[in-house]
Design an enzyme around this catalytic site. Structure first.
Site, mmCIF file in Angstrom:
data_model
loop_
_atom_site.group_PDB
_atom_site.id
_atom_site.type_symbol
_atom_site.label_atom_id
_atom_site.label_comp_id
_atom_site.label_asym_id
_atom_site.label_seq_id
_atom_site.Cartn_x
_atom_site.Cartn_y
_atom_site.Cartn_z
ATOM 1 N N GLY A 21 0.811 -1.216 0.000
ATOM 2 C CA GLY A 21 0.000 0.000 0.000
ATOM 3 C C GLY A 21 0.837 1.255 0.000
ATOM 4 N N ARG A 25 7.160 1.860 1.230
ATOM 5 C CA ARG A 25 7.425 0.419 1.310
ATOM 6 C C ARG A 25 7.832 -0.114 -0.057
ATOM 7 N NH1 ARG A 25 2.651 -2.905 3.514
ATOM 8 N NH2 ARG A 25 2.829 -1.350 5.156
ATOM 9 N N ARG A 44 1.806 11.276 -8.655
ATOM 10 C CA ARG A 44 1.210 11.435 -7.317
ATOM 11 C C ARG A 44 2.068 10.806 -6.216
ATOM 12 N NH1 ARG A 44 -5.276 11.643 -7.671
ATOM 13 N NH2 ARG A 44 -5.480 12.377 -9.810
ATOM 14 N N ARG A 88 -0.583 -8.646 -3.749
ATOM 15 C CA ARG A 88 -0.650 -7.607 -2.723
ATOM 16 C C ARG A 88 0.149 -8.068 -1.510
ATOM 17 N NH1 ARG A 88 -2.309 -3.978 0.828
ATOM 18 N NH2 ARG A 88 -3.592 -4.580 2.599
ATOM 19 N N SER A 91 -0.535 -4.863 5.195
ATOM 20 C CA SER A 91 -0.726 -5.053 6.628
ATOM 21 C C SER A 91 -2.193 -5.337 6.918
ATOM 22 C CB SER A 91 -0.259 -3.817 7.396
ATOM 23 O OG SER A 91 -0.977 -2.669 6.977
ATOM 24 N N ASP A 207 -1.471 -5.070 13.850
ATOM 25 C CA ASP A 207 -2.128 -4.730 15.106
ATOM 26 C C ASP A 207 -3.240 -5.752 15.336
ATOM 27 O OD1 ASP A 207 -4.841 -3.235 14.076
ATOM 28 O OD2 ASP A 207 -3.155 -2.781 12.767
ATOM 29 N N ARG A 220 5.912 -0.648 9.819
ATOM 30 C CA ARG A 220 5.066 -1.085 8.707
ATOM 31 C C ARG A 220 5.734 -0.798 7.370
ATOM 32 N NH1 ARG A 220 -1.176 0.016 10.570
ATOM 33 N NH2 ARG A 220 -0.809 -0.109 12.809
#
Length: 243
Positions: A21, A25, A44, A88, A91, A207, A220
């Site tokens: 995401g 990362r 972007r 994908r 998290s 989490d 993350r």
């Protein structure tokens, strides 16, 4: 070749794309694991890179947060850039008392009350499925690396902050069989199914709704390395001995 959301040229993407995401990362994966990685799009600040891992071409591109965002980026990769598979790597929040921070989950299905599939193609299904082929490759990769992997149904939610008057996480766990929650895979699986492509989802628990566990934004971004290693191993060496 370009779209309003992607400045890459034709041939810039490998046939398989890893999709976290977070743009940072994506950069971490490219800088840490890929050889000769080059940035092929930064529209972007949604970074995309292509390089090799153990000699196998692979791309990594951020999806942003939520189904509308991954819906756009994955659709364009599949439809306009010749990408055949998207994994994908994200998290998730645990619903299961047996799932703890940093545990890995491979989705065998994704439940959602989202209207994404309905508005995209008229599909009324509430459960979407990944590619069995890629799930098998990911399982083989995890076994080879001796890394534990939980397999189960995940909940793809449209909202991050749910009001107290709405059903709690126990509804999704106990009534619908979901072990954790994220926000993207239902749309990714749907796009792959609509376009005749392949998709999978490998998650790291960040989490928990059950335990007092959490991870920082920095963790993350860069500390979910086991998930990254498994996905890259599946891309580079995921074939069974018979293939």
């Amino acid at each position: 070749m370009s779209t309003p959301h992607n400045s890459a040229k034709e041939g810039d993407f490998a046939k398989c794309v890893l999709m976290p995401g977070d743009p940072l990362r994506a950069k971490f994966i490219a800088d840490t694991f890929l050889t000769d990685a080059r940035r092929v799009s930064e529209v972007r600040n949604v970074y995309a890179y292509t390089g090799t891992f153990d000699g196998k071409p692979v791309s990594v591109m951020a999806s942003g947060m939520g189904m509308p965002s991954i819906g756009i980026y994955s659709y364009e990769l599949f439809r306009f850039y010749g990408v055949e598979s998207i994994i994908r790597i994200g998290s998730a929040g645990s619903y299961d008392p047996d799932l703890h921070a940093y545990d890995m989950v491979l989705a065998d299905s994704a439940y959602s009350a989202s209207s994404y599939a309905l508005n995209q193609s008229g599909c009324t299904d509430t459960v979407m499925y990944p590619s069995p082929e890629w799930n098998e490759k990911i399982c083989r990769a995890a076994k080879k690396l001796n890394l534990p992997l939980h397999i189960g149904r995940i909940h793809s939610s449209d909202v991050f902050y749910r009001q107290p008057t709405m059903p709690s996480f126990t509804h999704f766990r106990d009534d619908l069989g979901c072990c954790c929650v994220e926000m993207e895979s239902f749309a990714l699986f749907h796009n792959a199914n609509v376009l005749g492509k392949k998709a999978a989802c490998l998650l790291t628990i960040s989490d928990s709704f059950v335990h007092a566990e959490d991870t920082t934004p920095q963790e993350r971004q860069s500390a979910f390395t086991n998930m990254m290693k498994v996905a890259l191993e599946a891309v580079a060496h995921g074939e069974s001995p018979e293939e």
